[in-house]
Write a protein that holds these residues in place. Sequence first.
Motif, short mmCIF file in Angstrom:
data_model
loop_
_atom_site.label_atom_id
_atom_site.label_comp_id
_atom_site.label_asym_id
_atom_site.label_seq_id
_atom_site.Cartn_x
_atom_site.Cartn_y
_atom_site.Cartn_z
N GLY A 685 -7.02 5.38 -0.46
CA GLY A 685 -6.04 4.43 -0.97
C GLY A 685 -6.63 3.12 -1.45
N SER A 686 -7.92 2.90 -1.16
CA SER A 686 -8.56 1.69 -1.69
C SER A 686 -9.10 2.02 -3.09
CB SER A 686 -9.70 1.25 -0.77
OG SER A 686 -10.72 2.22 -0.80
N TYR A 687 -9.70 1.02 -3.72
CA TYR A 687 -10.25 1.24 -5.06
C TYR A 687 -11.75 0.96 -5.04
CZ TYR A 687 -5.46 1.50 -6.72
OH TYR A 687 -4.17 1.88 -6.92
N LYS A 688 -12.46 1.70 -5.89
CA LYS A 688 -13.91 1.47 -5.98
C LYS A 688 -14.26 1.15 -7.43
CE LYS A 688 -18.41 3.43 -5.02
NZ LYS A 688 -19.21 4.65 -5.00
N GLN A 689 -15.06 0.09 -7.59
CA GLN A 689 -15.46 -0.33 -8.93
C GLN A 689 -16.12 0.80 -9.70
OE1 GLN A 689 -18.08 -3.66 -8.10
NE2 GLN A 689 -16.58 -5.04 -9.03
N VAL A 690 -15.84 0.87 -11.00
CA VAL A 690 -16.49 1.86 -11.84
C VAL A 690 -17.94 1.43 -12.11
CG1 VAL A 690 -16.41 3.03 -14.08
CG2 VAL A 690 -14.29 2.45 -12.91
N MET A 691 -18.17 0.14 -12.30
CA MET A 691 -19.50 -0.37 -12.65
C MET A 691 -20.31 -0.82 -11.44
SD MET A 691 -19.54 -0.71 -16.12
CE MET A 691 -18.28 0.11 -17.08
N GLY A 692 -19.71 -0.89 -10.30
CA GLY A 692 -20.44 -1.37 -9.12
C GLY A 692 -20.07 -0.53 -7.92
N HIS A 693 -20.43 -1.00 -6.77
CA HIS A 693 -20.16 -0.22 -5.56
C HIS A 693 -19.10 -0.87 -4.69
CE1 HIS A 693 -23.65 1.86 -6.87
NE2 HIS A 693 -24.38 0.78 -6.77
N THR A 694 -18.55 -1.95 -5.18
CA THR A 694 -17.63 -2.72 -4.37
C THR A 694 -16.30 -1.98 -4.15
OG1 THR A 694 -18.61 -4.70 -5.29
CG2 THR A 694 -16.53 -4.99 -4.13
N ILE A 695 -15.86 -2.01 -2.90
CA ILE A 695 -14.55 -1.45 -2.55
C ILE A 695 -13.57 -2.60 -2.53
CG2 ILE A 695 -13.22 -0.20 -0.79
CD1 ILE A 695 -15.52 1.46 -1.91
N LEU A 696 -12.46 -2.44 -3.18
CA LEU A 696 -11.52 -3.56 -3.28
C LEU A 696 -10.09 -3.12 -3.05
CD1 LEU A 696 -10.29 -3.36 -6.50
CD2 LEU A 696 -12.71 -3.81 -6.85
N LYS A 697 -9.24 -4.12 -2.81
CA LYS A 697 -7.81 -3.89 -2.64
C LYS A 697 -7.07 -4.68 -3.71
CE LYS A 697 -7.29 -3.33 2.36
NZ LYS A 697 -6.60 -3.91 3.51
N ILE A 698 -5.85 -4.26 -3.98
CA ILE A 698 -5.03 -5.01 -4.93
C ILE A 698 -4.42 -6.22 -4.20
CG2 ILE A 698 -2.99 -4.94 -6.41
CD1 ILE A 698 -3.64 -2.00 -6.96
N HIS A 699 -4.55 -7.37 -4.82
CA HIS A 699 -4.09 -8.62 -4.20
C HIS A 699 -2.57 -8.57 -3.99
CE1 HIS A 699 -3.36 -12.93 -3.70
NE2 HIS A 699 -4.64 -13.00 -3.36
N PRO A 700 -2.10 -9.09 -2.85
CA PRO A 700 -0.66 -9.03 -2.56
C PRO A 700 0.20 -9.74 -3.60
CG PRO A 700 -1.90 -9.58 -0.60
CD PRO A 700 -2.88 -9.61 -1.73
N SER A 701 -0.38 -10.61 -4.39
CA SER A 701 0.44 -11.29 -5.41
C SER A 701 0.68 -10.41 -6.63
CB SER A 701 -0.27 -12.58 -5.86
OG SER A 701 -1.46 -12.25 -6.54
N SER A 702 -0.01 -9.26 -6.71
CA SER A 702 0.14 -8.40 -7.88
C SER A 702 1.40 -7.55 -7.81
CB SER A 702 -1.09 -7.49 -7.99
OG SER A 702 -0.85 -6.49 -8.97
N SER A 703 1.94 -7.25 -8.99
CA SER A 703 3.11 -6.38 -9.03
C SER A 703 2.75 -4.94 -8.64
CB SER A 703 3.74 -6.41 -10.42
OG SER A 703 2.80 -5.98 -11.39
N LEU A 704 1.45 -4.64 -8.62
CA LEU A 704 1.01 -3.28 -8.27
C LEU A 704 0.55 -3.14 -6.82
CD1 LEU A 704 -1.00 -1.92 -11.33
CD2 LEU A 704 1.34 -1.43 -10.68
N VAL A 705 0.78 -4.18 -6.01
CA VAL A 705 0.30 -4.10 -4.64
C VAL A 705 0.94 -2.88 -3.95
CG1 VAL A 705 2.08 -5.65 -3.70
CG2 VAL A 705 -0.11 -5.41 -2.52
N ASP A 706 0.12 -2.19 -3.19
CA ASP A 706 0.55 -0.99 -2.47
C ASP A 706 0.78 0.24 -3.36
OD1 ASP A 706 0.44 -2.31 -0.08
OD2 ASP A 706 2.54 -2.90 -0.12
N LYS A 707 0.62 0.05 -4.67
CA LYS A 707 0.80 1.22 -5.53
C LYS A 707 -0.53 1.99 -5.60
CE LYS A 707 4.99 0.34 -7.26
NZ LYS A 707 5.32 -0.74 -6.29
N LYS A 708 -0.40 3.27 -5.72
CA LYS A 708 -1.61 4.08 -5.84
C LYS A 708 -1.64 4.71 -7.23
CE LYS A 708 -2.18 4.87 -0.92
NZ LYS A 708 -1.83 3.46 -0.78
N VAL A 709 -2.50 4.15 -8.07
CA VAL A 709 -2.63 4.68 -9.43
C VAL A 709 -4.08 5.10 -9.62
CG1 VAL A 709 -0.73 3.31 -10.36
CG2 VAL A 709 -3.04 2.35 -10.34
#
Length: 747
Positions: A685-709
Amino acid sequence: MPKIAALHGISNIYSKHKPPGHATPRKRAHKREHAWVDVSDDDLEVKSSKKLSSKGTNKSDHGPRKKARLSAPPGPSFKESLHQQRKQLPIYSGKDAVVDMIRENDVTVLIGETGSGKTTQVPQYLLEAGLSGSGMIAITQPRKVAATSLASRVASEQSTSVGSLVGYSVRFDEACSSDTRIKYVTDGMLVRELLGDPLLSRYSVVIVDEAHERTLRTDLLLANLKTLLRTRNAPTSAVREGAKGKGKGKGKERASEKLNPLKVVIMSATLEAEKFSKFFGGAQVVYVKGRQHPVTIYHTKTSQPDYVDAAFRTFFQIHTDRPSGDVLIFLPGQEDIESLEKSIQLYANQLPKDASGVLVCPMYAALPPSQQTKIFSPTPAGMRKCILATNIAETSITIPGVKYVIDTGKCKEKRYLAKHTGTGFDTLLTRDITQSSAVQRAGRAGREGKGFCFRLYTEEAFNALPITAEPEILRCTLTSSVLQLRCLSQNLEELDLMDTPEESSIAFALIALVLLGALDNRRSLTPLGRKMAAFPLEPPLARALLAAPELGCTSEVLAIVSVLSSSSSLFVNSHDARDAAADARRKFRHPSGDHLTILNVVRAYEDVAGAESKAGRRDWCRKMFLNERCLAEAVNIRAQLRDVCERQQIDWRVGVGDSQGAESAILRAMVQGLVQNTAFLQPDGSYKQVMGHTILKIHPSSSLVDKKVPAIIYDELVYTTHIYARGVSAIPRNFIAEVPLLKQRTR
DNA sequence: GAGCACTGC
């Protein structure tokens, strides 16, 4: 809750030691090293920097000083009051010494304290002395407000209106004419002028003011001025320079023959005099003492980890024990300001009725302008104003009536962490201020009279602080600068800079520019890169905009990019009306995410702007929890970008509207710019950069928070409790493979 | 499920 009991012990947090009156530690240090001289009784001190570093006196001191004394008093006075004021400025008594120094040297370093009058007077002295020849005198400022207000001031001193003899040029605003000889500009503006006129041939004198702030643009300007001096000032070396330049040698050579010699003046606070002088091959240094009222400084006896509480207690100690006079408290950010505001308000309400009242005024950049003006209105009789401010009150804003300063010793700093993985993040951390910043803050208590500064840290802690801040060039993203320099056939890594950034930082910029198509695989500038540099945008946004025409969505991407490059945020956050704000935001929400949500907001704003009055627009923004400042700025930016589009023969009117495929066209364009800011969904459910190795989450201020795309693009990464992506849109995975360079690679 | 120092083209 306010801690009333703690007040009893308050007087104990300060050390009894009081530094002598008007000398801050920094000044005292300089008195020892450089024998500061107050020009009111001793004119100017003029030294060569080489001699400065060696101990003892030197004869060169006396030459210019004697000249200053011998000079005739000024002629008949016209505009009596203004003229008298000018004559009373500390720099006035050294006028001839300064002019002679600049006349005789290509580069002069002028060190002047606040209140010396250097910024307004030196350009006028040079003009009156004929040093500008047939060219203009440019004075650079790091901030727009400074450039415009200084121009007004100097214009009135010259008895003209702004835009004639004295003008200014800042982004979105210019007041200049063919008569203009003195021009106040932002440093970024002059760097941009370099792109069109690499020799700055319109100028005979360039004065770089506030050089000690070491903004990225100041550093780039200084490096360019250094090479420019060689090209313009020595006929023999002009030939050499011309031969060195690739292809354009003959043009340069011809130009340099006709040009005025260039004079460069570096103006700075005291701390880096030697460094500037050394950078310009041992340039002459002039010192001018300022005019500042004495400020008594107190340090605490022990360190105060809870600086908000210590500030609270110190404020009420001042309020109960000290004579009238407003209090300015420096805090790192909005959060601390809001919490201290509540505590002070609450406690002030409990004070006895006969005690004088407290008027609490918060001050930070994100505060709505209507509430910012409160601090400038005079303090009502029987009240004491308490201003809670960020760094904004350190340089950008001068608040009248301040007699007491409380300095927490903290500020926030944005820092870019470049990673070897080819991508990086911004962090915003609370950290200790520098000594020069502490001195600057204390000085805010002495603008109008004797003042007092309470530092919420020990004297040892002060002495352990770094003297000056790390120059911006060492901690910022360099992508934009590297691109601009490429347009001047320069390489940042080969440039003669005062401080050289880390290799990884330059490498990151180069990788980014290759991915954006601004540089080719041999790192040469591409035609696309040259186009990108013409836009006043960060390279990723410029790339997105330039991808739009072939996708038919220029107008839409223009709208989005304008909002993204605005300096303030689009949505207002309010603690009190969180649910209402979320409700309002839902109205604009687009299922694909934040970029098309922004477009919805812009379209709605345009409808309102067409139908409503100014007050109506403001009202609508407030109801919708939108930041009108952001939208207004975006409108300005968009107008500027449209101009650039026209010069590039791009039709900005072309748009997709609501046609089928509108959404994917816009997102495809955005992906071209945000290639590095792409990530794929992971099984967890987390996201991984395409160009790097960083694992990231969608910021709670985003309209896509908690969405899995399956895949996302994002505007930026912020590292707080997690690594968060802000400004997120969902995209089909295959959009990423459509980026030209990646296509080549996979083939 | 978080939090936004300040500039500049």
